[in-house]
Scaffold this motif. Structure first.
Motif, PDB file in Angstrom:
ATOM      1  N   ILE A  55       0.830  -1.199   0.000  1.00 42.48           N
ATOM      2  CA  ILE A  55       0.000   0.000   0.000  1.00 42.48           C
ATOM      3  C   ILE A  55       0.868   1.255   0.000  1.00 42.48           C
ATOM      4  O   ILE A  55       1.484   1.578   0.997  1.00 42.48           O
ATOM      5  N   PRO A  56       0.891   1.947  -1.123  1.00 41.65           N
ATOM      6  CA  PRO A  56       1.669   3.197  -1.210  1.00 41.65           C
ATOM      7  C   PRO A  56       0.945   4.339  -0.514  1.00 41.65           C
ATOM      8  O   PRO A  56       0.381   5.214  -1.153  1.00 41.65           O
ATOM      9  N   ALA A  57       0.969   4.317   0.778  1.00 41.94           N
ATOM     10  CA  ALA A  57       0.240   5.327   1.548  1.00 41.94           C
ATOM     11  C   ALA A  57       0.790   6.720   1.281  1.00 41.94           C
ATOM     12  O   ALA A  57       0.084   7.709   1.429  1.00 41.94           O
ATOM     13  N   HIS A  58       2.025   6.784   0.869  1.00 39.88           N
ATOM     14  CA  HIS A  58       2.629   8.099   0.614  1.00 39.88           C
ATOM     15  C   HIS A  58       2.018   8.762  -0.603  1.00 39.88           C
ATOM     16  O   HIS A  58       2.185   9.939  -0.840  1.00 39.88           O
ATOM     17  N   ARG A  59       1.292   7.965  -1.400  1.00 36.09           N
ATOM     18  CA  ARG A  59       0.651   8.530  -2.590  1.00 36.09           C
ATOM     19  C   ARG A  59      -0.739   9.031  -2.278  1.00 36.09           C
ATOM     20  O   ARG A  59      -1.472   9.448  -3.159  1.00 36.09           O
ATOM     21  N   VAL A  60      -1.110   8.949  -1.032  1.00 35.04           N
ATOM     22  CA  VAL A  60      -2.435   9.425  -0.641  1.00 35.04           C
ATOM     23  C   VAL A  60      -2.292  10.642   0.275  1.00 35.04           C
ATOM     24  O   VAL A  60      -1.675  10.566   1.329  1.00 35.04           O
ATOM     25  N   VAL A  61      -2.870  11.734  -0.155  1.00 35.60           N
ATOM     26  CA  VAL A  61      -2.807  12.958   0.635  1.00 35.60           C
ATOM     27  C   VAL A  61      -4.208  13.539   0.777  1.00 35.60           C
ATOM     28  O   VAL A  61      -5.164  12.984   0.244  1.00 35.60           O
ATOM     29  N   ASN A  62      -4.307  14.623   1.460  1.00 35.21           N
ATOM     30  CA  ASN A  62      -5.633  15.214   1.610  1.00 35.21           C
ATOM     31  C   ASN A  62      -5.986  16.006   0.360  1.00 35.21           C
ATOM     32  O   ASN A  62      -5.195  16.154  -0.553  1.00 35.21           O
ATOM     33  N   ARG A  63      -7.163  16.528   0.311  1.00 36.63           N
ATOM     34  CA  ARG A  63      -7.660  17.176  -0.908  1.00 36.63           C
ATOM     35  C   ARG A  63      -6.871  18.462  -1.204  1.00 36.63           C
ATOM     36  O   ARG A  63      -6.958  19.017  -2.287  1.00 36.63           O
ATOM     37  N   ASN A  64      -6.111  18.898  -0.259  1.00 39.34           N
ATOM     38  CA  ASN A  64      -5.305  20.102  -0.422  1.00 39.34           C
ATOM     39  C   ASN A  64      -3.975  19.780  -1.078  1.00 39.34           C
ATOM     40  O   ASN A  64      -3.234  20.670  -1.456  1.00 39.34           O
ATOM     41  N   GLY A  65      -3.668  18.486  -1.174  1.00 38.66           N
ATOM     42  CA  GLY A  65      -2.369  18.097  -1.707  1.00 38.66           C
ATOM     43  C   GLY A  65      -1.303  18.239  -0.631  1.00 38.66           C
ATOM     44  O   GLY A  65      -0.113  18.253  -0.909  1.00 38.66           O
ATOM     45  N   LEU A  66      -1.744  18.316   0.595  1.00 42.51           N
ATOM     46  CA  LEU A  66      -0.820  18.470   1.712  1.00 42.51           C
ATOM     47  C   LEU A  66      -0.492  17.118   2.339  1.00 42.51           C
ATOM     48  O   LEU A  66      -1.376  16.293   2.523  1.00 42.51           O
ATOM     49  N   LEU A  67       0.777  16.934   2.678  1.00 41.67           N
ATOM     50  CA  LEU A  67       1.196  15.648   3.245  1.00 41.67           C
ATOM     51  C   LEU A  67       0.862  15.599   4.736  1.00 41.67           C
ATOM     52  O   LEU A  67       1.724  15.584   5.598  1.00 41.67           O
ATOM     53  N   THR A  68      -0.393  15.534   4.996  1.00 40.71           N
ATOM     54  CA  THR A  68      -0.864  15.579   6.387  1.00 40.71           C
ATOM     55  C   THR A  68      -0.385  14.385   7.198  1.00 40.71           C
ATOM     56  O   THR A  68      -0.219  14.477   8.390  1.00 40.71           O
ATOM     57  N   GLY A  69      -0.180  13.271   6.525  1.00 40.98           N
ATOM     58  CA  GLY A  69       0.175  12.047   7.254  1.00 40.98           C
ATOM     59  C   GLY A  69       1.657  11.770   7.261  1.00 40.98           C
ATOM     60  O   GLY A  69       2.094  10.687   7.600  1.00 40.98           O
ATOM     61  N   LYS A  70       2.445  12.739   6.906  1.00 38.66           N
ATOM     62  CA  LYS A  70       3.891  12.508   6.819  1.00 38.66           C
ATOM     63  C   LYS A  70       4.488  12.211   8.192  1.00 38.66           C
ATOM     64  O   LYS A  70       5.498  11.548   8.301  1.00 38.66           O
ATOM     65  N   PHE A  71       3.832  12.657   9.229  1.00 37.67           N
ATOM     66  CA  PHE A  71       4.336  12.445  10.585  1.00 37.67           C
ATOM     67  C   PHE A  71       4.094  11.019  11.059  1.00 37.67           C
ATOM     68  O   PHE A  71       4.589  10.608  12.081  1.00 37.67           O
ATOM     69  N   HIS A  72       3.299  10.294  10.313  1.00 32.16           N
ATOM     70  CA  HIS A  72       2.980   8.917  10.692  1.00 32.16           C
ATOM     71  C   HIS A  72       3.976   7.922  10.116  1.00 32.16           C
ATOM     72  O   HIS A  72       3.944   6.757  10.443  1.00 32.16           O
ATOM     73  N   PHE A  73       4.832   8.416   9.248  1.00 27.68           N
ATOM     74  CA  PHE A  73       5.842   7.534   8.678  1.00 27.68           C
ATOM     75  C   PHE A  73       7.021   7.419   9.633  1.00 27.68           C
ATOM     76  O   PHE A  73       7.157   8.205  10.568  1.00 27.68           O
ATOM     77  N   ASP A  74       7.850   6.448   9.337  1.00 27.50           N
ATOM     78  CA  ASP A  74       9.004   6.200  10.204  1.00 27.50           C
ATOM     79  C   ASP A  74       9.845   7.469  10.340  1.00 27.50           C
ATOM     80  O   ASP A  74      10.063   7.979  11.414  1.00 27.50           O
ATOM     81  N   GLY A  75      10.327   7.933   9.201  1.00 25.91           N
ATOM     82  CA  GLY A  75      11.166   9.123   9.222  1.00 25.91           C
ATOM     83  C   GLY A  75      10.331  10.383   9.303  1.00 25.91           C
ATOM     84  O   GLY A  75       9.112  10.344   9.257  1.00 25.91           O
ATOM     85  N   THR A  76      10.996  11.484   9.400  1.00 26.64           N
ATOM     86  CA  THR A  76      10.271  12.751   9.475  1.00 26.64           C
ATOM     87  C   THR A  76       9.786  13.166   8.096  1.00 26.64           C
ATOM     88  O   THR A  76       8.690  13.668   7.930  1.00 26.64           O
ATOM     89  N   ASN A  77      10.660  12.949   7.090  1.00 33.32           N
ATOM     90  CA  ASN A  77      10.293  13.365   5.744  1.00 33.32           C
ATOM     91  C   ASN A  77      10.326  12.196   4.771  1.00 33.32           C
ATOM     92  O   ASN A  77      10.596  12.360   3.595  1.00 33.32           O
ATOM     93  N   LEU A  78      10.069  11.005   5.311  1.00 37.16           N
ATOM     94  CA  LEU A  78      10.086   9.808   4.475  1.00 37.16           C
ATOM     95  C   LEU A  78       9.047   9.906   3.369  1.00 37.16           C
ATOM     96  O   LEU A  78       9.314   9.614   2.213  1.00 37.16           O
ATOM     97  N   MET A  79       7.876  10.354   3.742  1.00 38.21           N
ATOM     98  CA  MET A  79       6.786  10.464   2.773  1.00 38.21           C
ATOM     99  C   MET A  79       7.184  11.399   1.627  1.00 38.21           C
ATOM    100  O   MET A  79       6.982  11.081   0.463  1.00 38.21           O
ATOM    101  N   GLN A  80       7.746  12.519   1.982  1.00 44.05           N
ATOM    102  CA  GLN A  80       8.139  13.477   0.947  1.00 44.05           C
ATOM    103  C   GLN A  80       9.213  12.880   0.055  1.00 44.05           C
ATOM    104  O   GLN A  80       9.187  13.034  -1.157  1.00 44.05           O
TER     105      GLN A  80
END
Length: 110
Positions: A55-80
């Motif tokens: 599941i590529p969760a990093h490809r799912v963001v909110n309707r604003n295109g903001l990485l709201t869930g980036k803090f839920h990943f292992d690293g701080t900026n892993l999602m980015q």
DNA sequence: ATTCTGACGTGGG
DNA sequence: CCCCACGCCAGAA
């Protein structure tokens, strides 16, 4: 085992179909599943998807295109990093050219 | 059992 | 344009 878990499964199915270098929003998935008002649950499903490496969760963001869930990943900026690794431009947790990289399940799937 | 919070979204003021 | 409140449903305290 299929009571409410079915909903999560559907979310995973759609998420898995997100093409490379593309992103979508929780609301888009929720709407596609028919539960537009339960967009939050999509995010919740993503949280549970942590067990599913498919599941590529990093490809799912909110309707604003903001990485709201980036803090839920292992690293701080892993999602980015993952997104940028796919050619997506991210600045200040915000996806640039969101409209360009946006993947609509209705338009692409349906 | 009750209350609160949360990877969201929409609408009203 | 910015801020606030509501709906949704599931899990944790």
């Amino acid at each position: 085992m299929e009571t409410s878990g079915n909903f999560f499964e559907k979310v995973y199915e759609v998420a898995k179909q997100i093409p490379f270098g593309r992103v979508t929003s929780y609301g888009a998935i929720a709407k596609y599943l028919g539960t537009a008002k339960s967009a939050r649950m999509v995010g919740w499903a993503m949280n549970a998807s942590h067990n599913n490496a498919d599941i590529p969760a990093h490809r799912v963001v909110n309707r604003n295109g903001l990485l709201t869930g980036k803090f839920h990943f292992d690293g701080t900026n892993l999602m980015q990093q993952l997104l940028e690794s796919e050619g997506i431009v991210v600045k200040e947790n915000q996806i640039q050219n969101f409209h360009t990289v946006f993947w609509d399940p209705f338009k692409e799937l349906d």
